[in-house]
Design an enzyme around this catalytic site. Sequence first.
Site, PDB file in Angstrom:
ATOM      1  N   ASP A 117       2.127  -0.658  11.936  1.00  0.00           N
ATOM      2  CA  ASP A 117       0.851  -1.111  11.572  1.00  0.00           C
ATOM      3  C   ASP A 117       0.588  -2.613  12.134  1.00  0.00           C
ATOM      4  O   ASP A 117      -0.527  -3.058  11.791  1.00  0.00           O
ATOM      5  CB  ASP A 117       0.939  -1.208   9.917  1.00  0.00           C
ATOM      6  CG  ASP A 117       0.775   0.170   9.565  1.00  0.00           C
ATOM      7  OD1 ASP A 117       0.209   1.310  10.179  1.00  0.00           O
ATOM      8  OD2 ASP A 117       1.237   0.729   8.194  1.00  0.00           O
ATOM      9  N   LYS A 168       0.836  -1.129   0.036  1.00  0.00           N
ATOM     10  CA  LYS A 168      -0.190   0.027  -0.055  1.00  0.00           C
ATOM     11  C   LYS A 168       0.915   1.241  -0.044  1.00  0.00           C
ATOM     12  O   LYS A 168       0.409   2.193  -0.522  1.00  0.00           O
ATOM     13  CB  LYS A 168      -0.758  -0.065   0.973  1.00  0.00           C
ATOM     14  CG  LYS A 168      -1.692   1.257   1.346  1.00  0.00           C
ATOM     15  CD  LYS A 168      -2.948   0.707   2.227  1.00  0.00           C
ATOM     16  CE  LYS A 168      -2.642   1.068   3.858  1.00  0.00           C
ATOM     17  NZ  LYS A 168      -2.775   2.384   4.168  1.00  0.00           N
ATOM     18  N   GLN A 192       4.800   9.475   6.984  1.00  0.00           N
ATOM     19  CA  GLN A 192       3.850  10.197   6.029  1.00  0.00           C
ATOM     20  C   GLN A 192       4.316  11.841   6.401  1.00  0.00           C
ATOM     21  O   GLN A 192       4.139  12.463   5.336  1.00  0.00           O
ATOM     22  CB  GLN A 192       2.416   9.944   6.702  1.00  0.00           C
ATOM     23  CG  GLN A 192       1.868   8.868   6.639  1.00  0.00           C
ATOM     24  CD  GLN A 192       0.472   8.547   6.958  1.00  0.00           C
ATOM     25  OE1 GLN A 192      -0.108   9.289   7.554  1.00  0.00           O
ATOM     26  NE2 GLN A 192      -0.144   7.397   6.476  1.00  0.00           N
ATOM     27  N   ARG A 200      -7.314  -2.939  10.211  1.00  0.00           N
ATOM     28  CA  ARG A 200      -6.271  -3.780  10.710  1.00  0.00           C
ATOM     29  C   ARG A 200      -6.618  -4.392  11.740  1.00  0.00           C
ATOM     30  O   ARG A 200      -6.616  -5.593  12.261  1.00  0.00           O
ATOM     31  CB  ARG A 200      -4.949  -2.866  10.872  1.00  0.00           C
ATOM     32  CG  ARG A 200      -4.345  -2.512   9.689  1.00  0.00           C
ATOM     33  CD  ARG A 200      -2.845  -2.247   9.820  1.00  0.00           C
ATOM     34  NE  ARG A 200      -2.393  -1.671   8.586  1.00  0.00           N
ATOM     35  CZ  ARG A 200      -2.137  -2.114   7.293  1.00  0.00           C
ATOM     36  NH1 ARG A 200      -2.348  -3.402   7.236  1.00  0.00           N
ATOM     37  NH2 ARG A 200      -1.774  -1.346   6.082  1.00  0.00           N
ATOM     38  N   ARG A 219       2.803   5.863  -3.453  1.00  0.00           N
ATOM     39  CA  ARG A 219       3.960   6.809  -3.843  1.00  0.00           C
ATOM     40  C   ARG A 219       3.951   6.744  -5.478  1.00  0.00           C
ATOM     41  O   ARG A 219       4.291   7.549  -6.128  1.00  0.00           O
ATOM     42  CB  ARG A 219       4.929   6.220  -2.942  1.00  0.00           C
ATOM     43  CG  ARG A 219       5.092   6.864  -1.661  1.00  0.00           C
ATOM     44  CD  ARG A 219       6.070   5.916  -0.746  1.00  0.00           C
ATOM     45  NE  ARG A 219       6.319   6.468   0.559  1.00  0.00           N
ATOM     46  CZ  ARG A 219       5.211   6.516   1.814  1.00  0.00           C
ATOM     47  NH1 ARG A 219       4.254   5.815   1.300  1.00  0.00           N
ATOM     48  NH2 ARG A 219       5.470   6.904   2.811  1.00  0.00           N
ATOM     49  N   LYS A 263      -4.359   6.441  14.908  1.00  0.00           N
ATOM     50  CA  LYS A 263      -4.104   5.752  13.679  1.00  0.00           C
ATOM     51  C   LYS A 263      -5.747   5.689  13.129  1.00  0.00           C
ATOM     52  O   LYS A 263      -6.578   6.537  13.732  1.00  0.00           O
ATOM     53  CB  LYS A 263      -3.718   4.187  13.867  1.00  0.00           C
ATOM     54  CG  LYS A 263      -2.239   4.232  13.966  1.00  0.00           C
ATOM     55  CD  LYS A 263      -1.573   4.804  12.858  1.00  0.00           C
ATOM     56  CE  LYS A 263       0.034   4.933  12.859  1.00  0.00           C
ATOM     57  NZ  LYS A 263       0.734   5.566  11.933  1.00  0.00           N
ATOM     58  N   GLY A 293      -4.875   8.110   5.288  1.00  0.00           N
ATOM     59  CA  GLY A 293      -3.909   9.278   6.125  1.00  0.00           C
ATOM     60  C   GLY A 293      -2.825   9.526   5.208  1.00  0.00           C
ATOM     61  O   GLY A 293      -2.262  10.549   4.865  1.00  0.00           O
ATOM     62  N   ARG A 305      -8.115  12.689  12.678  1.00  0.00           N
ATOM     63  CA  ARG A 305      -6.703  12.429  12.855  1.00  0.00           C
ATOM     64  C   ARG A 305      -5.731  13.799  12.671  1.00  0.00           C
ATOM     65  O   ARG A 305      -6.001  14.600  12.136  1.00  0.00           O
ATOM     66  CB  ARG A 305      -6.185  11.408  11.861  1.00  0.00           C
ATOM     67  CG  ARG A 305      -6.769   9.996  12.097  1.00  0.00           C
ATOM     68  CD  ARG A 305      -6.387   8.927  11.139  1.00  0.00           C
ATOM     69  NE  ARG A 305      -5.015   8.777  11.235  1.00  0.00           N
ATOM     70  CZ  ARG A 305      -4.441   7.895  10.525  1.00  0.00           C
ATOM     71  NH1 ARG A 305      -4.949   7.350   9.287  1.00  0.00           N
ATOM     72  NH2 ARG A 305      -3.124   7.561  10.539  1.00  0.00           N
ATOM     73  N   ARG A 345      -6.092   2.385  18.299  1.00  0.00           N
ATOM     74  CA  ARG A 345      -5.662   0.834  18.355  1.00  0.00           C
ATOM     75  C   ARG A 345      -5.308   0.291  19.822  1.00  0.00           C
ATOM     76  O   ARG A 345      -5.431  -0.971  19.789  1.00  0.00           O
ATOM     77  CB  ARG A 345      -4.607   0.688  17.284  1.00  0.00           C
ATOM     78  CG  ARG A 345      -5.242   0.877  15.784  1.00  0.00           C
ATOM     79  CD  ARG A 345      -4.218   0.399  14.627  1.00  0.00           C
ATOM     80  NE  ARG A 345      -4.854   0.421  13.378  1.00  0.00           N
ATOM     81  CZ  ARG A 345      -4.228   0.693  12.360  1.00  0.00           C
ATOM     82  NH1 ARG A 345      -2.908   0.837  12.370  1.00  0.00           N
ATOM     83  NH2 ARG A 345      -4.942   0.550  11.076  1.00  0.00           N
TER      84      ARG A 345
HETATM   85  C1  S3P Z   1       2.517   4.873   6.189  1.00  0.00           C
HETATM   86  C2  S3P Z   1       3.178   5.507   7.237  1.00  0.00           C
HETATM   87  C3  S3P Z   1       2.733   5.028   8.875  1.00  0.00           C
HETATM   88  C4  S3P Z   1       1.865   3.728   8.541  1.00  0.00           C
HETATM   89  C5  S3P Z   1       0.778   4.060   7.412  1.00  0.00           C
HETATM   90  C6  S3P Z   1       1.318   4.290   6.132  1.00  0.00           C
HETATM   91  C7  S3P Z   1       3.138   5.502   4.881  1.00  0.00           C
HETATM   92  O1  S3P Z   1       1.887   5.998   9.145  1.00  0.00           O
HETATM   93  O2  S3P Z   1       1.138   3.794   9.712  1.00  0.00           O
HETATM   94  O3  S3P Z   1      -0.080   2.882   7.356  1.00  0.00           O
HETATM   95  O4  S3P Z   1       2.788   4.866   3.912  1.00  0.00           O
HETATM   96  O5  S3P Z   1       4.019   6.510   4.985  1.00  0.00           O
HETATM   97  P1  S3P Z   1       2.614   7.117  10.082  1.00  0.00           P
HETATM   98  O6  S3P Z   1       3.482   7.952   9.161  1.00  0.00           O
HETATM   99  O7  S3P Z   1       1.545   8.174  10.682  1.00  0.00           O
HETATM  100  O8  S3P Z   1       3.221   6.497  11.289  1.00  0.00           O
END
Ligand code: S3P
Length: 427
Positions: free
Chosen positions: A312, A23, A166, A386, A28, A339, A95, A123, A343
């Site tokens: 995750d 994912k 992120q 999840r 990206r 999240k 997110g 969030r 969680r």
């Molecule tokens: C992700 C970063 C993580 C992860 C999310 C995907 C990403 O989040 O929990 O499922 O693709 O950059 P955080 O950056 O909030 O930790």
Amino acid sequence: MPPMRILPAKSDADVRLGVPGDKSISHRAVLFNAIAQGGATVHDAGLGQDVLSSIRCMRHLGIHFEVADRLIRIHGQGMRGLTASAAALDCGNSGTTARLISGILAGQPFRSVLEGDQSLSRRPMRRIAEPLRLMGAQVLGDTLPLTIQGGSLRGIEYQPDVASAQVKSCILLAALFATSPTTLIEPLATRDHTERLLQAQGVQVDLDLPRITVHPPSELHAVDIQVPGDFSSAAYWLVAALVSPGASVHVSNVGINPARIGLLEVLREMGAQIEILNPRTVGGEPVADLLARHSELRGASIGGAMIPRLVDEVPILSVAAAVANGTTTITDAAELRVKESDRLAAVAAGLTRLGVQVQELPEGLIIHGDASLDGGETLETYGDHRLAMSWAVAGLAAKKPVTIDDAECVSISYPSFWADLERFNGQ
Ligand code: S3P
């Protein structure tokens, strides 16, 4: 979709599976190629609802996509080729879409509004709004809906408060549009798919870890991408095999980027038999096949730099911990509260229903494993994919059937999860 009833695992399951494309890498591939020059094809993309949210937002910004089966064709328009969307950009539950696209929008000479579903609207977005403001963008709001008036940006040196891929990616994307280099200092190492892909697209990204510096390019090259299977999806089958008597599962073609496989290391420390077979590199990412066999597990202590490497996987790790012998302690995991659901609270509530002794800490969990789960209960997912998949695996390890209130939400990351569970358990 009606609630899903999970029966205890049949013994001796022996299954070979593939999982959807990663994912994080799929997001990206879509977003970065949209602002690259020329066409690109993404093979074996994970086409869950979250990645479709990224595609939907980019379509509203004028990018043309062809999506068929597991293939995405992207017609990139270059760094300055996006057009303003009249409508708000709907990020759904994602997110990653909201935070990464914000970095791109901060560099555009127009105004955008980002919105999302109820969960995403709760969030925290201040973590991206603040650095984008420092770079010169106008960002209104610290949660969605977020209004971004982009424009000319300046490079910054910035250390985020939270270890988040992120947040890092949002800043590195905005950095592409700045007039000078940007340096980000990571508090703890997180997944590095953004750095890898930007480099493949010809961007100069200096890695002097924990310092990451992006030099603004004049354009990004479009690149075809072969997406490996998602370790975060494979995680459910690894734990399913470990907790099901006599079971073994072979998951082919899984991304094993070191920043993503903390769970594998922790499970092995807990006594899990998991083999990494046929390791190779595909499209700049390490990939392998994984073979897991039923194992007696013992408790472990997890915290610090390990947390971002399995961020995750804490719900599914908690299921493994619940059937392990001894106590598992998870600390430094406050991020889990923001999240798709809280969680820590959700895992504590669900495991308690299954008869497990759990203590919820402000930033973690203490789980007293006792080798078997009661079952006979309905578990809540809070709409969180999840949790739904973790409770399904808990159901395999329980004495009585477990019912999952919202089965549909797995479509966020793993639309074929229930079909694959049928293959594992013949139910
Ligand atoms: C992700 C970063 C993580 C992860 C999310 C995907 C990403 O989040 O929990 O499922 O693709 O950059 P955080 O950056 O909030 O930790």
